[in-house]
Design a protein around this motif. Structure first.
Motif, PDB file in Angstrom:
ATOM      1  N   ASP A  63      39.312 -74.563  84.848  1.00  0.00           N
ATOM      2  CA  ASP A  63      38.822 -75.936  85.040  1.00  0.00           C
ATOM      3  C   ASP A  63      37.952 -76.405  83.884  1.00  0.00           C
ATOM      4  O   ASP A  63      36.850 -76.940  84.075  1.00  0.00           O
ATOM      5  CB  ASP A  63      38.052 -76.043  86.365  1.00  0.00           C
ATOM      6  CG  ASP A  63      37.801 -77.486  86.772  1.00  0.00           C
ATOM      7  OD1 ASP A  63      38.613 -78.354  86.389  1.00  0.00           O
ATOM      8  OD2 ASP A  63      36.789 -77.750  87.451  1.00  0.00           O
ATOM      9  N   VAL A  64      38.446 -76.209  82.672  1.00  0.00           N
ATOM     10  CA  VAL A  64      37.778 -76.730  81.480  1.00  0.00           C
ATOM     11  C   VAL A  64      38.793 -77.532  80.676  1.00  0.00           C
ATOM     12  O   VAL A  64      40.002 -77.315  80.780  1.00  0.00           O
ATOM     13  CB  VAL A  64      37.175 -75.595  80.615  1.00  0.00           C
ATOM     14  CG1 VAL A  64      35.984 -74.966  81.315  1.00  0.00           C
ATOM     15  CG2 VAL A  64      38.212 -74.532  80.277  1.00  0.00           C
ATOM     16  N   ASP A  65      38.292 -78.471  79.880  1.00  0.00           N
ATOM     17  CA  ASP A  65      39.180 -79.407  79.188  1.00  0.00           C
ATOM     18  C   ASP A  65      39.569 -78.979  77.778  1.00  0.00           C
ATOM     19  O   ASP A  65      40.642 -79.366  77.296  1.00  0.00           O
ATOM     20  CB  ASP A  65      38.504 -80.779  79.101  1.00  0.00           C
ATOM     21  CG  ASP A  65      38.375 -81.443  80.456  1.00  0.00           C
ATOM     22  OD1 ASP A  65      39.082 -81.009  81.384  1.00  0.00           O
ATOM     23  OD2 ASP A  65      37.559 -82.373  80.596  1.00  0.00           O
ATOM     24  N   ALA A  66      38.699 -78.231  77.116  1.00  0.00           N
ATOM     25  CA  ALA A  66      38.966 -77.910  75.711  1.00  0.00           C
ATOM     26  C   ALA A  66      38.294 -76.584  75.343  1.00  0.00           C
ATOM     27  O   ALA A  66      37.388 -76.112  76.049  1.00  0.00           O
ATOM     28  CB  ALA A  66      38.464 -79.034  74.807  1.00  0.00           C
ATOM     29  N   TRP A  67      38.748 -76.042  74.232  1.00  0.00           N
ATOM     30  CA  TRP A  67      38.207 -74.785  73.711  1.00  0.00           C
ATOM     31  C   TRP A  67      38.061 -74.945  72.203  1.00  0.00           C
ATOM     32  O   TRP A  67      39.027 -75.211  71.506  1.00  0.00           O
ATOM     33  CB  TRP A  67      39.142 -73.638  74.057  1.00  0.00           C
ATOM     34  CG  TRP A  67      38.670 -72.252  73.695  1.00  0.00           C
ATOM     35  CD1 TRP A  67      37.383 -71.824  73.584  1.00  0.00           C
ATOM     36  CD2 TRP A  67      39.500 -71.125  73.440  1.00  0.00           C
ATOM     37  NE1 TRP A  67      37.351 -70.474  73.270  1.00  0.00           N
ATOM     38  CE2 TRP A  67      38.640 -70.022  73.180  1.00  0.00           C
ATOM     39  CE3 TRP A  67      40.876 -70.921  73.407  1.00  0.00           C
ATOM     40  CZ2 TRP A  67      39.118 -68.745  72.881  1.00  0.00           C
ATOM     41  CZ3 TRP A  67      41.364 -69.653  73.116  1.00  0.00           C
ATOM     42  CH2 TRP A  67      40.493 -68.587  72.857  1.00  0.00           C
ATOM     43  N   LEU A  68      36.844 -74.790  71.704  1.00  0.00           N
ATOM     44  CA  LEU A  68      36.551 -74.995  70.282  1.00  0.00           C
ATOM     45  C   LEU A  68      36.146 -73.668  69.640  1.00  0.00           C
ATOM     46  O   LEU A  68      35.241 -72.993  70.128  1.00  0.00           O
ATOM     47  CB  LEU A  68      35.433 -76.019  70.111  1.00  0.00           C
ATOM     48  CG  LEU A  68      34.952 -76.297  68.687  1.00  0.00           C
ATOM     49  CD1 LEU A  68      36.085 -76.852  67.822  1.00  0.00           C
ATOM     50  CD2 LEU A  68      33.765 -77.249  68.693  1.00  0.00           C
TER      51      LEU A  68
END
Length: 454
Positions: A63-68
């Motif tokens: 349930d997370v939108d992005a990974w940097l």
């Protein structure tokens, strides 16, 4: 020592191992020749593409939108090595990677920028604004290497460059990095597992040759000689390894010491010795880990002359392997699996230790730990992670057994790699050791003396 009350349990142990003979390798292991580097590149890059294509699914799962991810040359994030192309030997300049769970119209699911100018930040901000990501995972976990690979200075620079709006949306979700690295790509027609089986077969073949009269002459060869024979063989086969092979004599060396001496003396191998090896090979972006046992036959002896105490010790270790594998249930924590396995071992009337780890891209790879050598109650943090599917594990352990022939208790160390099959099923990658490697005597000359080959 097994008490009389444990006799029925011991018999059950031996019978259960006898039934499990099918889990042993069904043929003699052979050396597997690696393809050309160019062919290896095509294979591993295909695995990389599959892994990257799966990242959006992992982000949605947590349930997370992005990974940097951000790094410099010689200061790479740990996950960089599982996401790079085969021809990338290091990060260059500033290497930024961004992955999106559900890309907005016109956006991609993955981005990679290599730059040392301010343009890299404007490119990143353009995508973040278009996506309006509400949560952005950054790898800053304090305990898990695969989720904490962002250097402290890099985090400070990113926060300064993206501004308060976006840094307020940074989150730490350690399972993203763990699952990305720990999930094994299937590859074309399952070729990743096929190649992993080949690596494991090669490791078995090397151990089998090292633990033979072709390499060992009792009274002359040292355990250190065998270690360096393995290193030379690995190099000759165009493989490499991720740790120095360790060969020891059970009952004489201090194998298993969590703080071994860096100048530990190596022993000369003699008739009647019980030998142990801890050995792994590395190739095509994968690693293996194996521990086997061997017996040095006296002149004129055959396999039936192996001391019965040694035989029972090996079978106990086999039984402990079965116990651990049966308790490896997807979603359970490593600590829960450890507790159940040790309880079952105790209930069956013998002692030992369990210290299993994930393996794959790394020798000690991403995932939960099922014990550590010096931690048999629980493993903080890493032992609390859930067991993942689609992964490989090293089932590493030892069983204790009192050997009447020596009047002492010995530890029987074994380690074999398993792969996830389906549900809660795990299978040995190549097999598991159920019989000792045997070192036979050299042939005698006409005078009856055994000849040492120089």
């Amino acid at each position: 020592m097994i008490q009389s009350t444990g006799l029925k349990t011991l018999v059950a142990v031996l019978l259960s191992v006898g039934v499990a003979q099918s889990s042993a390798a069904t043929r003699e292991p052979q050396y597997v020749t690696l393809p050309s580097l160019r062919e290896q590149l095509a294979i591993t890059d295909a695995w990389r593409s599959e892994r990257i294509a799966n990242i959006p699914n992992i982000l949605k799962k947590y349930d997370v939108d992005a990974w940097l991810i951000s790094q410099h040359e010689h200061a790479e994030d740990t996950v960089f090595w599982s996401l790079k192309r085969a021809t990338q030997f290091a990060a260059r300049r500033r290497t930024l990677q961004l992955f999106l769970a559900s890309p907005a119209p016109g956006l991609q699911s993955s981005y990679s920028w290599i730059d040392n100018t301010p343009e890299v930040w404007s490119n990143l901000l353009d995508v973040l604004e278009a996506q309006d990501a509400r949560s952005i995972v950054v790898n800053v976990d304090a305990e898990i290497a695969f989720s904490g690979g962002m250097h402290a200075g890099e985090l400070v620079e990113i926060q300064r460059r993206v501004g308060e709006k976006w840094q307020s949306r940074f989150v730490a979700e350690p399972m993203v990095g763990v699952e990305v690295v720990g999930t094994m790509p299937r590859g074309k027609e399952g070729d990743r597992l096929k190649w992993y089986k080949g690596l494991m077969e090669t490791a078995w073949a090397m151990i089998g040759e090292a633990f033979s009269e072709r390499v060992i002459t009792p009274g002359f060869t040292t355990t250190e000689d065998v270690e360096w024979w393995l290193r030379d063989k690995v190099q000759a086969m165009n493989y490499t390894t991720w740790f120095q092979p360790d060969v020891s004599i059970i009952g004489k060396d201090d194998f298993g010491d969590p703080n071994p001496s860096p100048i530990q003396p190596k022993n000369v191998i003699h008739y009647g010795d019980l030998l142990h090896v801890d050995f792994g090979v590395t190739a095509i972006g994968m690693n293996t880990d194996t521990q086997h046992l061997a017996y040095v036959l006296y002149p004129g002896e055959t396999e039936k002359d192996i001391p019965q105490g040694f035989r029972v010790g090996l079978k106990k270790a086999n039984r402990l392997q079965d116990i651990v594998r049966e308790n490896m249930k997807i979603g359970m924590t490593g600590n829960a699996i450890l507790t159940k396995s040790l309880e079952q071992m105790k209930n069956e009337g013998f002692d030992g230790r369990v210290y299993c780890h994930p393996i794959g891209d790394w020798g000690h790879s991403a995932g939960t730990l099922i014990g550590m050598f010096n931690l048999q109650d629980e493993v903080p943090v890493l032992g609390d992670l859930p067991l993942l599917n689609h992964t490989y594990y090293s089932v590493e352990l030892y069983a204790e057994h009192f050997v009447p022939e020596l009047n002492k208790t010995l530890n029987f160390y074994l380690e074999e790699d398993v792969h996830w099959v389906d549900g809660d099923q795990w299978d040995w990658v190549w097999g598991r050791q159920e019989n000792f490697h045997l070192i036979h005597s050299k042939a005698a000359n006409q005078e009856g003396f055994f000849v040492q080959e120089l």
